[in-house]
Design a protein around this motif. Structure first.
Motif, PDB file in Angstrom:
ATOM      1  N   LEU A  71       0.803  -1.250   0.055  1.00 64.05           N
ATOM      2  CA  LEU A  71       0.107  -0.037   0.165  1.00 64.05           C
ATOM      3  C   LEU A  71       0.731   1.251   0.194  1.00 64.05           C
ATOM      4  N   LEU A  72       2.022   1.478   0.727  1.00 63.56           N
ATOM      5  CA  LEU A  72       2.522   2.458   0.665  1.00 63.56           C
ATOM      6  C   LEU A  72       3.628   2.690  -0.731  1.00 63.56           C
ATOM      7  N   SER A  73       3.954   1.616  -1.414  1.00 69.31           N
ATOM      8  CA  SER A  73       4.559   1.727  -2.665  1.00 69.31           C
ATOM      9  C   SER A  73       3.316   2.160  -3.622  1.00 69.31           C
ATOM     10  N   LEU A  74       2.119   1.766  -3.514  1.00 66.92           N
ATOM     11  CA  LEU A  74       1.156   2.195  -4.416  1.00 66.92           C
ATOM     12  C   LEU A  74       0.914   3.796  -4.107  1.00 66.92           C
ATOM     13  N   GLN A  75       0.947   4.160  -2.754  1.00 66.17           N
ATOM     14  CA  GLN A  75       0.820   5.738  -2.741  1.00 66.17           C
ATOM     15  C   GLN A  75       1.805   6.464  -2.989  1.00 66.17           C
ATOM     16  N   GLU A  76       3.037   5.963  -3.197  1.00 65.42           N
ATOM     17  CA  GLU A  76       4.141   6.786  -3.638  1.00 65.42           C
ATOM     18  C   GLU A  76       4.345   6.812  -5.260  1.00 65.42           C
ATOM     19  N   ASN A  77       3.587   5.652  -5.760  1.00 65.87           N
ATOM     20  CA  ASN A  77       3.809   5.716  -7.200  1.00 65.87           C
ATOM     21  C   ASN A  77       2.483   5.828  -7.962  1.00 65.87           C
ATOM     22  N   CYS A  78       1.458   5.942  -7.473  1.00 67.10           N
ATOM     23  CA  CYS A  78       0.094   6.064  -8.110  1.00 67.10           C
ATOM     24  C   CYS A  78      -0.019   7.658  -8.605  1.00 67.10           C
ATOM     25  N   VAL A  79      -0.947   7.761  -9.605  1.00 62.25           N
ATOM     26  CA  VAL A  79      -1.361   8.907  -9.886  1.00 62.25           C
ATOM     27  C   VAL A  79      -2.383   9.686  -9.196  1.00 62.25           C
ATOM     28  N   THR A  80      -2.612  10.968  -9.104  1.00 69.80           N
ATOM     29  CA  THR A  80      -4.041  11.432  -8.360  1.00 69.80           C
ATOM     30  C   THR A  80      -4.327  11.952  -9.507  1.00 69.80           C
ATOM     31  N   LYS A  81      -5.713  12.581  -9.383  1.00 66.04           N
ATOM     32  CA  LYS A  81      -6.549  13.145 -10.290  1.00 66.04           C
ATOM     33  C   LYS A  81      -5.875  14.423 -10.446  1.00 66.04           C
ATOM     34  N   ALA A  82      -5.445  14.949  -9.545  1.00 67.40           N
ATOM     35  CA  ALA A  82      -4.698  16.343  -9.834  1.00 67.40           C
ATOM     36  C   ALA A  82      -3.599  16.347 -10.751  1.00 67.40           C
ATOM     37  N   ASP A  83      -2.878  15.248 -10.277  1.00 65.51           N
ATOM     38  CA  ASP A  83      -1.698  14.805 -11.466  1.00 65.51           C
ATOM     39  C   ASP A  83      -2.083  14.633 -12.842  1.00 65.51           C
ATOM     40  N   LEU A  84      -3.166  13.948 -13.042  1.00 68.15           N
ATOM     41  CA  LEU A  84      -3.748  13.755 -14.275  1.00 68.15           C
ATOM     42  C   LEU A  84      -4.066  14.981 -15.171  1.00 68.15           C
ATOM     43  N   TYR A  85      -4.868  15.943 -14.166  1.00 69.50           N
ATOM     44  CA  TYR A  85      -5.311  17.274 -14.653  1.00 69.50           C
ATOM     45  C   TYR A  85      -4.200  18.050 -15.131  1.00 69.50           C
ATOM     46  N   LYS A  86      -2.950  18.192 -14.384  1.00 70.39           N
ATOM     47  CA  LYS A  86      -1.788  18.881 -14.812  1.00 70.39           C
ATOM     48  C   LYS A  86      -1.350  18.200 -16.112  1.00 70.39           C
ATOM     49  N   LEU A  87      -1.247  16.833 -16.048  1.00 71.82           N
ATOM     50  CA  LEU A  87      -0.777  16.179 -17.549  1.00 71.82           C
ATOM     51  C   LEU A  87      -1.623  16.889 -18.694  1.00 71.82           C
ATOM     52  N   GLU A  88      -2.949  16.672 -18.524  1.00 67.94           N
ATOM     53  CA  GLU A  88      -3.756  17.087 -19.593  1.00 67.94           C
ATOM     54  C   GLU A  88      -3.597  18.489 -19.876  1.00 67.94           C
ATOM     55  N   THR A  89      -3.392  19.293 -19.023  1.00 69.37           N
ATOM     56  CA  THR A  89      -3.159  20.628 -19.263  1.00 69.37           C
ATOM     57  C   THR A  89      -1.924  21.085 -20.327  1.00 69.37           C
ATOM     58  N   ARG A  90      -0.836  19.954 -19.549  1.00 69.34           N
ATOM     59  CA  ARG A  90       0.561  20.209 -20.401  1.00 69.34           C
ATOM     60  C   ARG A  90       0.287  19.708 -21.935  1.00 69.34           C
ATOM     61  N   ILE A  91      -0.457  18.572 -22.028  1.00 63.07           N
ATOM     62  CA  ILE A  91      -0.460  18.208 -23.481  1.00 63.07           C
ATOM     63  C   ILE A  91      -1.454  19.062 -24.354  1.00 63.07           C
ATOM     64  N   THR A  92      -2.685  19.762 -23.702  1.00 61.91           N
ATOM     65  CA  THR A  92      -3.398  20.534 -24.426  1.00 61.91           C
ATOM     66  C   THR A  92      -2.622  21.554 -24.972  1.00 61.91           C
ATOM     67  N   LYS A  93      -1.803  22.251 -24.086  1.00 60.23           N
ATOM     68  CA  LYS A  93      -0.867  23.410 -24.516  1.00 60.23           C
ATOM     69  C   LYS A  93       0.269  23.120 -25.444  1.00 60.23           C
ATOM     70  N   TRP A  94       0.616  21.919 -25.506  1.00 61.72           N
ATOM     71  CA  TRP A  94       1.795  21.532 -26.395  1.00 61.72           C
ATOM     72  C   TRP A  94       1.015  21.405 -27.699  1.00 61.72           C
ATOM     73  N   MET A  95      -0.341  20.763 -27.642  1.00 61.28           N
ATOM     74  CA  MET A  95      -0.868  20.661 -29.060  1.00 61.28           C
ATOM     75  C   MET A  95      -1.167  21.874 -29.624  1.00 61.28           C
TER      76      MET A  95
END
Length: 119
Positions: A71-95
């Protein structure tokens, strides 16, 4: 004599009824004892000693520790909704930037072709 015989018959009838009730109760008790004997046999076969319980506890503690580590390793390595939102924003700006750059290059190529075609 007849009175003695009738009294004796009444006593025998009374005793017969009482004996029947005793036999019925004895049959019920016999079945209950048989059931208890079976339960005791099952319990004696499955009864765990303190050492067995200690082994089981040790095994369960190690399993719980392994699950906690997972569980600890999953908490450290998993992506949150906020991380996904930031990634989506970066990809949209790049496109958008890429599309603007491609449009600018197409415009430049069109101007070059027009200049070359005109005498």
């Amino acid at each position: 004599m007849e009175t003695q015989t009738s009294q004796t018959e009444e006593q025998l009838t009374s005793l017969a009824h009482r004996l029947t009730a005793v036999e019925r109760n004895l049959a019920g008790l016999t079945s209950q004892v048989a059931a208890l004997t079976t339960e005791v046999a099952v319990l004696s076969k499955t009864a765990a000693t303190k050492e067995d319980l200690a082994k089981l506890e040790g095994g369960m503690r190690s399993e719980i520790a392994r699950i906690d580590a997972t569980l600890l390793s999953l908490q450290e390595n998993c992506v949150t909704k906020a991380d996904l939102y930031k990634l989506e924003t970066r990809i949209t700006k790049w496109m958008i930037t890429t599309l603007v750059g491609v449009a600018a290059m197409n415009s430049a190529f069109i101007l070059v072709v027009i200049k070359l075609v005109q005498p």
